[in-house]
Design an enzyme around this catalytic site. Structure first.
Site, PDB file in Angstrom:
ATOM      1  N   HIS A 110     -29.015  35.148   4.157  1.00  0.00           N
ATOM      2  CA  HIS A 110     -28.380  34.827   5.439  1.00  0.00           C
ATOM      3  C   HIS A 110     -27.091  35.621   5.635  1.00  0.00           C
ATOM      4  O   HIS A 110     -26.706  35.893   6.764  1.00  0.00           O
ATOM      5  CB  HIS A 110     -28.154  33.314   5.549  1.00  0.00           C
ATOM      6  CG  HIS A 110     -29.444  32.588   5.760  1.00  0.00           C
ATOM      7  ND1 HIS A 110     -30.076  31.897   4.770  1.00  0.00           N
ATOM      8  CD2 HIS A 110     -30.221  32.497   6.849  1.00  0.00           C
ATOM      9  CE1 HIS A 110     -31.202  31.397   5.243  1.00  0.00           C
ATOM     10  NE2 HIS A 110     -31.321  31.738   6.505  1.00  0.00           N
ATOM     11  N   GLU A 139     -42.401  27.676   8.261  1.00  0.00           N
ATOM     12  CA  GLU A 139     -41.742  28.455   7.198  1.00  0.00           C
ATOM     13  C   GLU A 139     -41.908  27.802   5.827  1.00  0.00           C
ATOM     14  O   GLU A 139     -41.365  28.277   4.838  1.00  0.00           O
ATOM     15  CB  GLU A 139     -40.264  28.675   7.520  1.00  0.00           C
ATOM     16  CG  GLU A 139     -39.470  27.431   7.814  1.00  0.00           C
ATOM     17  CD  GLU A 139     -38.024  27.732   8.226  1.00  0.00           C
ATOM     18  OE1 GLU A 139     -37.560  28.860   8.047  1.00  0.00           O
ATOM     19  OE2 GLU A 139     -37.369  26.804   8.721  1.00  0.00           O
ATOM     20  N   ASP A 148     -38.626  32.569   4.883  1.00  0.00           N
ATOM     21  CA  ASP A 148     -38.801  31.397   4.031  1.00  0.00           C
ATOM     22  C   ASP A 148     -40.257  31.166   3.650  1.00  0.00           C
ATOM     23  O   ASP A 148     -40.547  30.737   2.538  1.00  0.00           O
ATOM     24  CB  ASP A 148     -38.235  30.145   4.719  1.00  0.00           C
ATOM     25  CG  ASP A 148     -36.726  30.072   4.550  1.00  0.00           C
ATOM     26  OD1 ASP A 148     -36.246  30.311   3.426  1.00  0.00           O
ATOM     27  OD2 ASP A 148     -36.028  29.801   5.540  1.00  0.00           O
ATOM     28  N   CYS A 164     -40.557  35.059  13.855  1.00  0.00           N
ATOM     29  CA  CYS A 164     -39.135  35.385  14.002  1.00  0.00           C
ATOM     30  C   CYS A 164     -38.475  35.754  12.677  1.00  0.00           C
ATOM     31  O   CYS A 164     -37.257  35.915  12.615  1.00  0.00           O
ATOM     32  CB  CYS A 164     -38.390  34.231  14.670  1.00  0.00           C
ATOM     33  SG  CYS A 164     -38.403  32.714  13.699  1.00  0.00           S
TER      34      CYS A 164
HETATM   35  C1  PEP Z   1     -37.180  32.572   8.399  1.00  0.00           C
HETATM   36  O1  PEP Z   1     -37.114  31.805   7.445  1.00  0.00           O
HETATM   37  O2  PEP Z   1     -38.022  33.496   8.480  1.00  0.00           O
HETATM   38  C2  PEP Z   1     -36.219  32.448   9.524  1.00  0.00           C
HETATM   39  C3  PEP Z   1     -36.360  33.166  10.615  1.00  0.00           C
HETATM   40  O3  PEP Z   1     -35.171  31.590   9.369  1.00  0.00           O
HETATM   41  P1  PEP Z   1     -33.859  31.901   8.492  1.00  0.00           P
HETATM   42  O4  PEP Z   1     -33.905  33.361   8.125  1.00  0.00           O
HETATM   43  O5  PEP Z   1     -32.685  31.562   9.324  1.00  0.00           O
HETATM   44  O6  PEP Z   1     -34.018  30.997   7.329  1.00  0.00           O
HETATM   45 MG    MG Z   2     -35.912  30.023   7.563  1.00  0.00          MG
END
Ligand code: PEP
Ligand code: MG
Length: 440
Positions: A59, A293, A317, A364
């Site tokens: 992140h 996820e 995830d 996403c």
């Molecule tokens: C993911 O897990 O792919 C996602 C888009 O959420 P984050 O990266 O914020 O965990």
């Molecule tokens: Mg995620």
């Protein structure tokens, strides 16, 4: 992204180097940087960050990109090889740190900057263009957004809406949680900024590597990635959750909003629908969706879909949890691999299940903005991609190079491949424009 450090460390800086150093500013070199720390770097005048650990899917790396802060991760020997006041050059495209760059290095760097500007110019013809494959199948591109600059960029490039707004970044920079009014204003500005296009606001996804300074996330779990993270945390803090949902619904009065819930594993988490919103003008209509996820959500998607208006696949995830490979741990090397046959099967299953139920399905995770995976995702039937705006034009260009129908004809071969090498071979054939079943 593996970093490389080149150095002649014993050498003293020349007066010319000292002069440059005074002009260029600070690059922070550290073992790790948490997203909450990163948030302050812009104000502190930090120009770039190098970390010895971490991965591009962490992140922190995702937030750094939104902050337009160059960040190189996994440069294992950086702390050993770089000393205070060294003049260094970081090249995030090639994954290189150059310590004490020579005149030659600086010249090469300037040429590279010019080349980058040239390829960025070539992409400009895709600005504001409709996204479609060569055989004219329309594809929707949405933006992942964390900061207001992302919204402005997304609008300028042309998008179908915001596919993922990570609200936790509103919580990270501070010692107290933002109240309803403050959240409402942030979400309203986001909705107004998108000028009537749908905005997908994800409810708080704190926990794991996203620890806040306000003490909301639980700090002392043994396995935080498998612990009270995302909607699990929100369900334990109903006042906080209700405040956020109210703020989102009030923002929905100013344009179309979609509420996206992270880390969903079971349908009881849908009780979010029961919130109360007395006394405020709220959205007449909003859509309610879940991130896919966690493998359980992907596998049981047909049941979950009964409670949902849409889904968005979070491959960062989903890959981590399916392969039991920490997304932020670069020591695992290629184990966090979206080209694993199990991941492709889960993606294909999720996309086809949602399509059969006539529910929109987007992706996403970082995969959506990586042109190495564009053809693959189209082959699996994906028609909605959500990515950081910085990748948007490249992906739009890549989509325009492929025939959707031709790609789809390869999906069976792709799913029959039992190894990564087999998958690579199918992808190779796809690139060469040939058909054929590969048994791997
Ligand atoms: C993911 O897990 O792919 C996602 C888009 O959420 P984050 O990266 O914020 O965990
Ligand atoms: Mg995620």
């Amino acid at each position: 992204m593996i970093g490389r450090v080149q150095g002649e460390l014993t050498r003293d800086k020349t007066p010319a180097e000292r002069q440059i150093a005074a002009r260029v500013g600070t690059i922070l070199v550290s073992d790790m940087v948490a997203p909450a720390e990163l948030a302050h770097f812009g104000e502190a005048g930090v120009l770039g960050v190098v970390t010895t650990g971490g991965s591009p899917l962490s992140h922190s790396a995702i937030l750094a990109r939104s902050m337009r802060l160059p960040m190189l991760v996994g440069v294992h020997d950086a702390l050993k090889e770089i000393s205070d006041d060294d003049l260094i050059l970081i090249d995030t495209k090639r994954g290189e740190v150059i310590v004490h760059p020579t005149a030659q290095d600086l010249a090469a760097y300037r040429t590279w900057q010019r080349d980058l500007a040239r390829s960025a110019d070539e992409l400009q013809r895709f600005r504001g263009a409709r996204t479609a494959t060569r055989d004219d199948v329309a594809i929707e591109l949405y933006a992942n957004a964390e900061l207001p600059a992302d919204i402005a960029q997304a609008r300028a490039l042309g998008v179908s809406g915001v596919g993922l707004y990570r609200t936790e970044f509103l919580f990270l920079q501070r010692r107290d949680a933002p109240d309803e009014e403050e959240q409402f204003e942030a979400y309203r500005d986001l909705v107004l900024g998108m000028g009537g296009l749908p905005v997908t606001i994800r409810t708080l996804d704190l926990g794991a590597d996203k620890a806040d300074n306000a003490g909301i996330a639980i700090a002392d779990e043994d396995n935080p990635a498998l612990g009270v993270r995302g909607v699990r945390l929100s369900m334990r803090k109903p006042a906080l959750f209700t405040t956020q949902l109210r703020a989102i619904l009030r923002a929905g009065h100013y344009g179309p909003v979609r509420i996206l819930v992270p880390m969903v594993t079971a349908s009881e988490e849908q009780c979010a629908r029961e919130l109360r919103t007395e006394g405020h003008e709220i959205a007449d209509h909003y859509e309610f969706g879940a991130m896919i996820e966690v493998p359980a959500a992907a596998i049981a998607l047909s049941t979950l879909l009964r409670h949902l208006d849409f889904v968005s696949i979070g491959t960062n995830d989903l890959t981590q949890y399916t392969l039991a490979a920490d997304r932020g741990n670069d020591a695992l090397g290629t184990l966090h691999d979206p080209l694993h046959p199990a991941i492709l099967k889960l993606l294909a299953h999720s996309i086809s299940t949602a399509r059969r139920a006539k529910k929109p399905v987007a992706l996403c995770g970082e995969m959506a903005g990586d042109v190495r995976y564009t053809a693959l995702l189209l082959t699996l039937g994906l028609t909605e991609f959500s990515m950081h705006p910085s990748s948007l034009l490249e992906v739009r260009q890549e989509i325009s190079r492929h025939d959707y129908a031709t790609l789809r004809a390869h999906s069976l071969a792709l799913l029959r491949a039992t190894t990564r090498a087999g998958i690579e071979r199918v992808l190779e054939r796809m690139r060469a424009g040939t058909r054929g079943i590969v048994t791997a």
